[in-house]
Structure formats: C-alpha cells, structure tokens
Design a protein around this motif. Structure first.
Motif, PDB file in Angstrom:
ATOM      1  N   PHE A 333       0.842  -1.191   0.000  1.00 49.61           N
ATOM      2  CA  PHE A 333       0.000   0.000   0.000  1.00 49.61           C
ATOM      3  C   PHE A 333       0.881   1.246   0.000  1.00 49.61           C
ATOM      4  O   PHE A 333       2.093   1.163   0.236  1.00 49.61           O
ATOM      5  N   ALA A 334       0.267   2.398  -0.241  1.00 44.29           N
ATOM      6  CA  ALA A 334       1.034   3.637  -0.366  1.00 44.29           C
ATOM      7  C   ALA A 334       1.541   4.073   0.996  1.00 44.29           C
ATOM      8  O   ALA A 334       0.883   4.825   1.709  1.00 44.29           O
ATOM      9  N   GLY A 335       2.711   3.580   1.373  1.00 41.24           N
ATOM     10  CA  GLY A 335       3.322   3.983   2.629  1.00 41.24           C
ATOM     11  C   GLY A 335       3.488   2.876   3.639  1.00 41.24           C
ATOM     12  O   GLY A 335       4.050   3.103   4.717  1.00 41.24           O
ATOM     13  N   GLY A 336       3.029   1.662   3.351  1.00 48.07           N
ATOM     14  CA  GLY A 336       3.185   0.602   4.335  1.00 48.07           C
ATOM     15  C   GLY A 336       2.429  -0.656   3.989  1.00 48.07           C
ATOM     16  O   GLY A 336       2.000  -0.869   2.856  1.00 48.07           O
ATOM     17  N   ASP A 337       2.238  -1.505   5.032  1.00 52.96           N
ATOM     18  CA  ASP A 337       1.558  -2.784   4.840  1.00 52.96           C
ATOM     19  C   ASP A 337       0.111  -2.686   5.307  1.00 52.96           C
ATOM     20  O   ASP A 337      -0.394  -1.606   5.625  1.00 52.96           O
ATOM     21  N   ALA A 338      -0.557  -3.843   5.380  1.00 55.57           N
ATOM     22  CA  ALA A 338      -1.979  -3.863   5.728  1.00 55.57           C
ATOM     23  C   ALA A 338      -2.246  -3.318   7.117  1.00 55.57           C
ATOM     24  O   ALA A 338      -3.271  -2.678   7.365  1.00 55.57           O
TER      25      ALA A 338
END
Length: 445
Positions: A333-338
């Motif tokens: 994702f835009a900037g990290g994980d779930a």
C-alpha cells in the motif's frame, strides 16, 4: 171435570247469530298527490337540418396535427426532409393558431428528444460532431430551453479536449518513450519552487494559479506488477512481474480537490448523498464525477490560464505505481503494509461511505497522500488485460491506435482493503464518471 190439558210447549224461533263486524285491514295512507315536475321542452327537430361546413383553419390544423403524430411515430422529428417532419408541421400549426397548446408541447418535446440524442452522442458515444448536429436542431426548435446552453458548454469543452489530445499525447510520447533519461526539472516561479538545477527527493513546487502542490519523485527502476503475498485475488492483468524504469517527475501531492477543479468549472458538483451520509462537495474533498476527458479539459484550461508555459498531464500507470510504492519499494500500500493501512487511506472500513479532505491521511515515503483510497485516479494509459506483456523497459505507456478504456489506480473509499494495493488495476471508458473517481496531475519537466 176433567183437568185441562197443559198448553203445548212453544218451539222457540231460531235466532240468527249476530253478524261479526269485519276487522278492518291495515292500510298505508295514500300518497299525496303531487304535480309532475315540469320538463324542459325539447326543441323540435328541424325538418331539414343543413350541415355547416367546418372552419378551413380548424380543418388545416387538425390535418397537420394528425400528420405530425405520424411523423413522431416514424421518428421524423426535424428536417430533413423539409416540410415532412413533426417539427415543421407543428410550426405550421402555430403559424395558423399561435396559442395551440398541442403544437407548443410538441415543439418542446421534440427539442428535448434532440437534446437527449446530443447528450448520448457526446457522453456515451464520444461523437462530438454528431452531438453538435442534434444540438443545433434542438436550439433551432426551442432556443429558450436552459439545458441547451449547458450542453453547448460541455460540447465546447469536449471538442477542446479532443482537439488537443493528439498534441498532448505527442508531447507525452516525447517525454516517456524511447528510454530518454530525465533532464531534471526546470525551476519555475512559484511558492516552494525547486532551486535551479536537478531537484532531489522531497523538493516541492506550487502551481501559482491553482495552489496545487507537486512533489519531486526521483527516477528509478522497480519490479512492476503483483509481487505481494497473498496473490490469490490478484487478476491476470497485474502479471507478469517485469522490470520497468521511469524518469523523475513532479507529481501532484494530492488528488485535485473540488476547490481547484471549480476554478475551471465553477458549477461542478461532486456526487452527494446528503440525505444519508456526508456531502461530497466541500472544497477540500477530491473532485469526483470527473471523466478522463474532464480531467484533460482541466489540464488544457490550466495550460491556457497558467500563462508560464508549464505543461501537465495525467501520470502513466508505471509512474503512478512507482510513486505509490514510495519509489518502487516492496510496499503493498502507499506507505506501508496492511496493518498501517487505516492510517494511510480511506476505504470501506473507515470512510463512512464518503470521500474525505485530501491529505487527511498520512503520506507515503515520497510525501504523496491518498494514493491508496479516498478516490480512484485516472492514468494516461489505455487499458489492456495483457498490457504488461507489451511494456517497454524504459518509461512504458500503453497507447494503442484504438482506445476502449483507460487505467484507473489507487482504489477508493468504497473498496475493501485488498483493492487499495499499489499494484491493483481497474479500467473504465474515458467518458465514465463516478462518485469514487478523480485524478491527480504530473507536471512535465
């Protein structure tokens, strides 16, 4: 003397029984005698009634209205053919009887049917020339209809967008095709302008007219496509994974907001469910109900009004995915994980079925907001389920001769979390509008 004989007994005379008085029967009182109501005397029939001939004007009107009805059934609404269509016949009726209600309603009805055809050709079939023909007929039929002016404006914007599209795509091709390395961004006057020379990650530039902020995304190479686990729900259009290299670009820090879009189109309304949910029309929410063509109409307006020669376009989907993943990193994702997603984007679990002000969630590693969720975003590329198989390694952009639909990226406030991945691709015809679909810009170096 002998005793006298006793008198013979007197035989009584039979007495007739008394005759009983008959019991009178119960009878209803006789109704009062009333005089019959006087009746209206019927006029005596004429012995030899003579038919009065109908007024010639009334006969002509009757015949014209009957012919107009036949023309409507045969879909002969307006010229051509001259004189043999419903509109001309209604006009002839109004010339004879200017207050004829049926003819007035007929003219307005024809104008609205022609307008509907113009809108269909413009927005659904993407045929502005055909739309212009229907619009011209509608304007001649009922020039006072307010919808005509609105559609004329939409038609002008569509023609502008389509006329400029070849030049724009040619300019895009010069920037993204052929493996050219970026020249770096030329400094342009504006708030937060990058210093002269090559910009670096984190530099920002503000477009003076709109106040749109742009962030420098350094170029680089990455593995484009579905590289994240689990992959069971990924569609075949995200494969094969392939190496792609993109040049550095100035990318919009946020999705274009209602405030900015209304500088171009003051009457724009993003979709609203005010009766049930939040409004979609506040200044800081992303502009939605915007087609791909609407986005380019805005871009051409910005070229014209900006006045400093700076050019803009939509991002290619390779640029978009690279920027979403903070420069091609292994980020789903835009900037990290779930686990980090609720703090990064608006989606079904936290949006309350509405868009939210741009930039109200955390940015990714490049300082870009809302690339996962809030509103989906148009890209430059035409969609092809096997498009990745046709990608060049350097600055790929898919531009077939015939474009059926365009690629959409980023997911939106309605989507489940897994649909907000940086690799997920959607597609819609470029005339499509949705309450969950907006755009962001790229500034050409």
């Amino acid at each position: 003397e002998p005793a006298p004989e006793p008198p013979a007994p007197v035989k009584p005379e039979p007495v007739a029984p008394e005759k009983a008085e008959p019991i009178p029967e119960k009878t209803e009182p006789a109704p009062a005698k009333t005089e019959p109501a006087p009746t209206k005397a019927e006029p005596a029939p004429a012995l030899a009634a003579v038919a009065t001939p109908e007024d010639p004007t009334a006969l002509a009107v009757k015949a014209l209205l009957a012919e107009a009805k036949k023309d409507l059934e045969a879909k002969r609404l307006a010229p051509p053919p001259e004189g043999r269509n419903a509109l001309d016949r209604y006009r002839q009726v109004l010339a004879l009887t200017p207050d004829n209600a049926e003819a007035k309603q007929g003219v307005e009805g024809i104008a609205r049917r022609l307008l509907a055809q113009a809108e269909y050709q413009l927005h659904k079939k993407n045929h502005p020339d055909k739309a212009a023909e229907y619009l011209e007929k509608a304007a001649k039929a009922a020039p006072e209809l307010p919808e005509i002016l609105a559609l004329q404006k939409s038609l002008e914007e569509k023609k502008l967008a389509l006329a400029a599209a070849p030049q724009e795509e040619k300019a895009v091709a010069a920037e993204v095709k052929g493996g050219k390395k970026g020249k770096g961004a030329k400094a342009v006057e504006g708030k937060g302008a990058a210093p002269n020379g090559s910009p670096k990650a984190g530099d920002q530039w503000t477009e003076p007219l709109t106040g749109l902020n742009f962030v420098w995304v350094p170029g680089g190479c990455f593995a484009m496509g579905s590289t994240f686990q689990p992959r069971s729900d990924e569609t075949p259009d995200t494969l094969p994974v392939h190496e792609v290299c993109v040049d550095g670009v100035w990318m919009g820090q946020h999705e274009v907001s209602n405030r900015v879009f209304r500088l171009f189109r003051p009457t724009h309304k993003s979709w609203s469910l005010t009766a049930f949910y939040n409004d979609f029309n506040t200044d800081d929410q992303p502009a939605v109900m915007v087609s791909w063509e609407d986005a380019y109409a805005f871009i051409f307006w910005l070229h014209d009004k900006g006045g400093n020669g700076t050019k803009f376009r939509l991002p290619t989907e390779a640029e978009w995915e690279y920027a979403c993943r903070s420069g091609g990193k292994e980020q789903p994702f835009a900037g990290g994980d779930a686990k980090a997603l609720p703090g990064l984007g608006w989606f079904r679990d936290n949006s309350d079925a509405s868009t939210h002000p741009v930039g109200s969630k955390a940015a990714n590693g490049l300082g870009l907001h809302d690339m996962s969720g809030n509103a989906g975003e148009w890209t430059l590329d035409a969609y092809d389920i096997r498009g990745y198989e046709q990608h060049a390694r350097q600055n790929p952009v898919h531009k077939p001769a015939v474009v059926v639909s365009r690629v959409i990226r980023g997911g939106d406030y309605e989507g489940w979390a897994d649909k907000l991945r940086c690799t997920t691709r959607y597609q819609s015809p470029q005339v499509f509008q949705s309450s969950a679909l907006g755009f962001r810009l790229v500034r050409l170096p």
